[in-house]
Scaffold this motif. Structure first.
Motif, PDB file in Angstrom:
ATOM      1  N   ASN A   1       0.857  -1.175   0.000  1.00 58.20           N
ATOM      2  CA  ASN A   1       0.000   0.000   0.000  1.00 58.20           C
ATOM      3  C   ASN A   1       0.897   1.229   0.000  1.00 58.20           C
ATOM      4  O   ASN A   1       1.902   1.270   0.722  1.00 58.20           O
ATOM      5  N   GLU A   2       0.537   2.213  -0.792  1.00 57.38           N
ATOM      6  CA  GLU A   2       1.404   3.387  -0.961  1.00 57.38           C
ATOM      7  C   GLU A   2       1.636   4.146   0.338  1.00 57.38           C
ATOM      8  O   GLU A   2       2.641   4.854   0.478  1.00 57.38           O
ATOM      9  N   PHE A   3       0.746   3.967   1.325  1.00 54.96           N
ATOM     10  CA  PHE A   3       0.879   4.726   2.564  1.00 54.96           C
ATOM     11  C   PHE A   3       1.781   4.055   3.592  1.00 54.96           C
ATOM     12  O   PHE A   3       2.116   4.654   4.610  1.00 54.96           O
ATOM     13  N   GLY A   4       2.143   2.779   3.356  1.00 58.14           N
ATOM     14  CA  GLY A   4       3.087   2.175   4.281  1.00 58.14           C
ATOM     15  C   GLY A   4       2.760   0.764   4.726  1.00 58.14           C
ATOM     16  O   GLY A   4       1.930   0.056   4.123  1.00 58.14           O
ATOM     17  N   ASP A   5       3.395   0.380   5.811  1.00 63.16           N
ATOM     18  CA  ASP A   5       3.412  -1.026   6.236  1.00 63.16           C
ATOM     19  C   ASP A   5       2.143  -1.487   6.934  1.00 63.16           C
ATOM     20  O   ASP A   5       1.739  -2.643   6.797  1.00 63.16           O
ATOM     21  N   HIS A   6       1.525  -0.641   7.742  1.00 53.40           N
ATOM     22  CA  HIS A   6       0.329  -1.065   8.476  1.00 53.40           C
ATOM     23  C   HIS A   6      -0.789  -1.457   7.508  1.00 53.40           C
ATOM     24  O   HIS A   6      -1.466  -2.484   7.703  1.00 53.40           O
ATOM     25  N   LEU A   7      -0.957  -0.648   6.462  1.00 55.47           N
ATOM     26  CA  LEU A   7      -1.995  -0.960   5.484  1.00 55.47           C
ATOM     27  C   LEU A   7      -1.585  -2.120   4.581  1.00 55.47           C
ATOM     28  O   LEU A   7      -2.437  -2.866   4.087  1.00 55.47           O
ATOM     29  N   THR A   8      -0.290  -2.306   4.384  1.00 52.00           N
ATOM     30  CA  THR A   8       0.190  -3.476   3.652  1.00 52.00           C
ATOM     31  C   THR A   8      -0.121  -4.751   4.424  1.00 52.00           C
ATOM     32  O   THR A   8      -0.576  -5.752   3.858  1.00 52.00           O
ATOM     33  N   LEU A   9       0.116  -4.717   5.744  1.00 51.47           N
ATOM     34  CA  LEU A   9      -0.240  -5.863   6.591  1.00 51.47           C
ATOM     35  C   LEU A   9      -1.736  -6.163   6.488  1.00 51.47           C
ATOM     36  O   LEU A   9      -2.150  -7.326   6.410  1.00 51.47           O
ATOM     37  N   LEU A  10      -2.536  -5.108   6.482  1.00 50.73           N
ATOM     38  CA  LEU A  10      -3.988  -5.281   6.378  1.00 50.73           C
ATOM     39  C   LEU A  10      -4.362  -5.954   5.059  1.00 50.73           C
ATOM     40  O   LEU A  10      -5.228  -6.851   5.031  1.00 50.73           O
ATOM     41  N   ASN A  11      -3.720  -5.557   3.963  1.00 54.36           N
ATOM     42  CA  ASN A  11      -3.998  -6.176   2.663  1.00 54.36           C
ATOM     43  C   ASN A  11      -3.694  -7.674   2.683  1.00 54.36           C
ATOM     44  O   ASN A  11      -4.451  -8.480   2.136  1.00 54.36           O
ATOM     45  N   VAL A  12      -2.574  -8.035   3.311  1.00 53.53           N
ATOM     46  CA  VAL A  12      -2.214  -9.450   3.409  1.00 53.53           C
ATOM     47  C   VAL A  12      -3.277 -10.210   4.197  1.00 53.53           C
ATOM     48  O   VAL A  12      -3.733 -11.286   3.782  1.00 53.53           O
ATOM     49  N   PHE A  13      -3.682  -9.657   5.328  1.00 50.95           N
ATOM     50  CA  PHE A  13      -4.632 -10.362   6.197  1.00 50.95           C
ATOM     51  C   PHE A  13      -5.985 -10.534   5.502  1.00 50.95           C
ATOM     52  O   PHE A  13      -6.612 -11.598   5.603  1.00 50.95           O
ATOM     53  N   LYS A  14      -6.430  -9.493   4.806  1.00 58.32           N
ATOM     54  CA  LYS A  14      -7.703  -9.586   4.084  1.00 58.32           C
ATOM     55  C   LYS A  14      -7.668 -10.716   3.059  1.00 58.32           C
ATOM     56  O   LYS A  14      -8.626 -11.480   2.914  1.00 58.32           O
ATOM     57  N   ALA A  15      -6.551 -10.802   2.339  1.00 55.71           N
ATOM     58  CA  ALA A  15      -6.425 -11.860   1.334  1.00 55.71           C
ATOM     59  C   ALA A  15      -6.323 -13.235   1.990  1.00 55.71           C
ATOM     60  O   ALA A  15      -6.882 -14.216   1.484  1.00 55.71           O
ATOM     61  N   TYR A  16      -5.647 -13.296   3.123  1.00 57.75           N
ATOM     62  CA  TYR A  16      -5.456 -14.568   3.827  1.00 57.75           C
ATOM     63  C   TYR A  16      -6.789 -15.158   4.290  1.00 57.75           C
ATOM     64  O   TYR A  16      -7.040 -16.361   4.117  1.00 57.75           O
ATOM     65  N   VAL A  17      -7.646 -14.349   4.883  1.00 57.46           N
ATOM     66  CA  VAL A  17      -8.909 -14.880   5.429  1.00 57.46           C
ATOM     67  C   VAL A  17      -9.878 -15.280   4.316  1.00 57.46           C
ATOM     68  O   VAL A  17     -10.815 -16.045   4.554  1.00 57.46           O
ATOM     69  N   LYS A  18      -9.640 -14.802   3.102  1.00 59.10           N
ATOM     70  CA  LYS A  18     -10.530 -15.152   1.991  1.00 59.10           C
ATOM     71  C   LYS A  18     -10.124 -16.452   1.298  1.00 59.10           C
ATOM     72  O   LYS A  18     -10.950 -17.091   0.652  1.00 59.10           O
TER      73      LYS A  18
END
Length: 716
Positions: free
Chosen positions: A558-575
């Motif tokens: 995510n262009e804004f940094g690591d916290h939102l990048t972690l969120l992207n990973v988790f969203k994909a993981y639970v799906k």
């Protein structure tokens, strides 16, 4: 490299002779017991409950079998050293309200004393352990000895898991679990006896429990309530210090059953301890008999996973001679079933290599361990009360820790300990480990005590933190809105809610603030991920695969940094329907993502108790970033163009963005948030997110007052 072992007398520091030995590393050689006489506590006035100790072999968790491998578990119990002095010990347990038990390694104190107490009518016994794996494995063993199912007469309570029932009389638990119970019942009235085991480890939770149980015992007498019996246990501790603290209570000493351990130190200091450790692993493997297992002490998950990969690569290449190798990682964040795998005995003609953090230093007896390889270092969080910053550092262990590690090789038979540090370096190590409460941020501790209506400045600590550390912790809590400012510092309503979360206060604040930004759904995921270990697999040695990993990880950036990048990973993981395969393809750590999901579920339950609205902000990422700012504002950093560094806002600490960050090497944001500082050769900020400077006054209207608070705490 040629090799000669210099034999060092354990009572002298000089080299007495040399003997040739084929190893790629140079080691100094010595023979010593796992806990040598010089390391035993001062016991001149302590009763020693002695017994004959025939030479026998030990099995898991301190139990023993004779050389004929007796299967009957009750026979195994009776062969423990503690059983021969059972009647003497029972007399002390009956007459003493508070008792210190110094039990040598292999004495059987941890598994047997709770059962002895049960036999004298104590039917509500809590036994604390510093780690969940110890609480689980020991409770499992004791339930077998008492012929009951786990969760009936014997159970355990660890973070996010309670395997007990109304029938439970002996409850093994982490010190943090008992501390959380004390927050709702200061007198701990449901227990007749509390055993504080592995007291020498001096975790923050254990140090607080010392004061709480001591006060509960006194208050229960004053209020004419059922008396509380306290037992403090360890293999090694400063007996006088503990006895004085617990009102000059009695101390007894139990002899153990350890076998001689031959200790080898490297002759020359090692610039790369990981290489020294790895080469020693392979040398032992190629020379030692099958089923002689190896326990290696490393600093953390990243090192463990990296070394496991290297060993497995060697196995696949078929370049290793010797028995079949099985590699087992062991660290705190590892899934429980994977942790328990280390206890499974090696099959015939196999060798087990366990790569562990200091989690395996105490309490655990892993069957088959013949060799210990000690890196001599540990990863430790160190708090600087002057800067107000937590920093993760690799530090030298203490001599006490070195002896504890060494002792793991002497539980079943004679063993060997290879130390990747010189004898001179060993002598320069601190004798004991500095108590955690004297080297850590105590904001969580202060919050917990205040939730019990205890003035942290007057609390009866066994070793009191520096006043400066207490004031800085209070200032952090004031800044977070957990404590009111002014002459009387009291918990606010926000503070009382924050104390209910098993989290750092700044993470609790993020969750409690999230509903006002409409992003609790996302905040739960981010906080759960921050509470665990690294989810990205970056320690890859193959060049092509390293490139594949970078490409896979880039999909989540995510262009804004690591916290939102972690969120992207988790969203994909639970799906995903096949999480293990998906994680493998994307170079992600399945275990750590699964752990984060488990933590998130538990945090969500707490939020539901507070009737917090669990809403999603969708793609309105500014809302989530503002929410993160509400809890992490102490960790704001401002970019300095003149030297291409950042300065932290509250204490002007110089730092750079960690190379693993998605923002590393990209256009430098004017302001960022970071989760932690890591000190190697330089100081780096890990897990960073770009923020708008205009948000600071919007989200933290009292930021100037907060900066002033930290200047006062710093004395400037």
């Amino acid at each position: 490299m040629d090799s000669k072992y210099s034999i060092i007398d354990k009572n002298k520091s000089n080299v007495s002779e040399s003997s040739p030995f084929s190893l790629k590393r140079k080691f100094s050689y010595g023979s010593a017991n796992a806990v040598p006489q010089a390391k035993k506590p001062h016991l001149s006035n302590v009763p020693k409950l002695s017994n004959p100790s025939p030479k026998q072999n030990a099995t898991q968790n301190g139990t023993v079998t004779t050389k004929t491998a007796v299967d009957n578990i009750q026979t195994q119990r009776k062969q423990l050293p503690i059983f021969a002095v059972r009647e003497q010990l029972l007399r002390y347990l009956q007459k003493c309200n508070t008792l210190i038990v110094i039990g040598e390694t292999g004495s059987g104190k941890t598994t047997q004393i709770p059962q002895f107490l049960l036999q004298i009518g104590q039917d509500a016994i809590a036994v604390t352990q510093p780690r969940r794996i110890s609480a689980i494995s020991i409770s499992t063993r004791v339930s077998k000895e008492l012929k009951c199912k786990i969760g009936e007469t014997v159970g355990y309570t660890v973070r996010f898991e309670d395997v007990t029932s109304k029938k439970t009389k002996i409850r093994f638990m982490t010190d943090g679990s008992l501390l959380r119970e004390a927050m709702s019942d200061r007198l701990l009235l449901q227990y007749s006896t509390i055993i504080l085991d592995e007291a020498h480890e001096r975790t923050i939770n254990t140090d607080i429990l010392f004061g709480l149980v001591k006060n509960a015992q006194r208050q229960r007498i004053a209020l004419n309530k059922n008396p509380l019996k306290i037992i403090i246990m360890s293999a090694t501790m400063d007996v006088d210090h503990f006895s004085n603290y617990f009102n000059n209570c009695k101390t007894v000493y139990l002899q153990g059953r350890t076998f001689p351990v031959k200790i080898m130190h490297v002759k020359e200091p090692q610039s790369d301890y990981l290489h020294a450790v790895l080469s020693t692993v392979f040398t032992i493997h190629q020379t030692a008999p099958p089923n002689h297992d190896i326990l290696v002490f490393l600093t953390g998950q990243e090192e463990i996973e990296g070394m496991a990969h290297q060993i497995k690569a060697m196995i696949k290449s078929n370049s290793l001679k010797g028995p079949t190798l099985r590699v087992y990682p062991l660290y705190a964040q590892l899934a429980q079933n994977r942790q328990m795998d280390v206890f499974v005995p090696s099959a015939q003609n196999q060798r087990k290599i366990i790569l562990s953090t200091n989690i395996a230093e105490t309490s655990l007896t892993i069957s088959g361990i013949k060799y210990v390889i000690d890196s001599g270092v540990v990863k430790r969080r160190v708090y600087d009360s002057k800067t107000g910053m937590d920093t993760l550092k690799v530090k030298k262990i203490s001599q006490d820790q070195a002896w504890q590690r060494c002792g793991r090789a002497g539980r079943e038979s004679e063993g060997f300990c290879y130390r990747a540090y010189t004898f001179k370096e060993f002598k320069q190590m601190p004798t004991t480990t500095t108590p955690e409460i004297l080297r850590s941020n105590i904001a969580t501790t202060v919050l917990q005590l205040m939730s019990l209506d205890i003035d942290c400045r007057k609390f009866d600590f066994i070793d009191s933190p520096q006043p400066q550390s207490i004031e800085l912790a209070l200032n952090q809590l004031i800044a977070l809105g957990a404590v009111s400012s002014g002459k009387r510092t009291e918990l606010t309503e926000m503070g009382r809610k924050m104390a209910k979360f098993p989290l750092d206060p700044k993470y609790s604040k993020i969750l409690l603030t999230a509903p006002s930004y409409g992003c609790l759904e996302e905040a739960l995921s981010v906080v759960a991920l921050l509470s665990g270990e690294e989810i990205f697999i970056n320690n890859i040695h193959d060049t092509d695969r390293r490139g594949d990993a970078l490409t896979a990880h880039a999909k989540f950036e995510n262009e804004f940094g690591d916290h939102l990048t972690l969120l992207n990973v988790f969203k994909a993981y639970v799906k995903t329907e096949r999480p293990k395969t998906w994680c493998h393809e994307n170079f992600l750590n399945t275990r750590n993502l699964a752990y984060a999901q488990e933590v998130r579920n538990q945090l969500k339950e707490i939020c539901n108790r507070f009737d917090l609205e669990i809403a999603s902000c969708g793609n309105k990422f500014d809302q989530l970033r503002k929410c993160l700012l509400s809890g992490l504002f102490i960790n704001i950093a401002e970019f300095q163009q003149r030297d291409n560094h950042y300065l932290t806002l509250t204490n002007r600490q110089r730092a750079k963005i960690h190379p693993s960050s998605v923002l590393s090497g990209k256009s430098n944001a004017e302001y960022i948030l970071f989760t932690e500082l890591v000190a190697t050769g330089k100081t780096y900020m890990r897990t960073v997110t770009q923020i708008d400077p205009e948000w600071i006054d919007e989200v933290i209207p009292n930021i100037q007052q907060i900066k002033k608070l930290f200047k006062i705490a710093d004395g400037s």
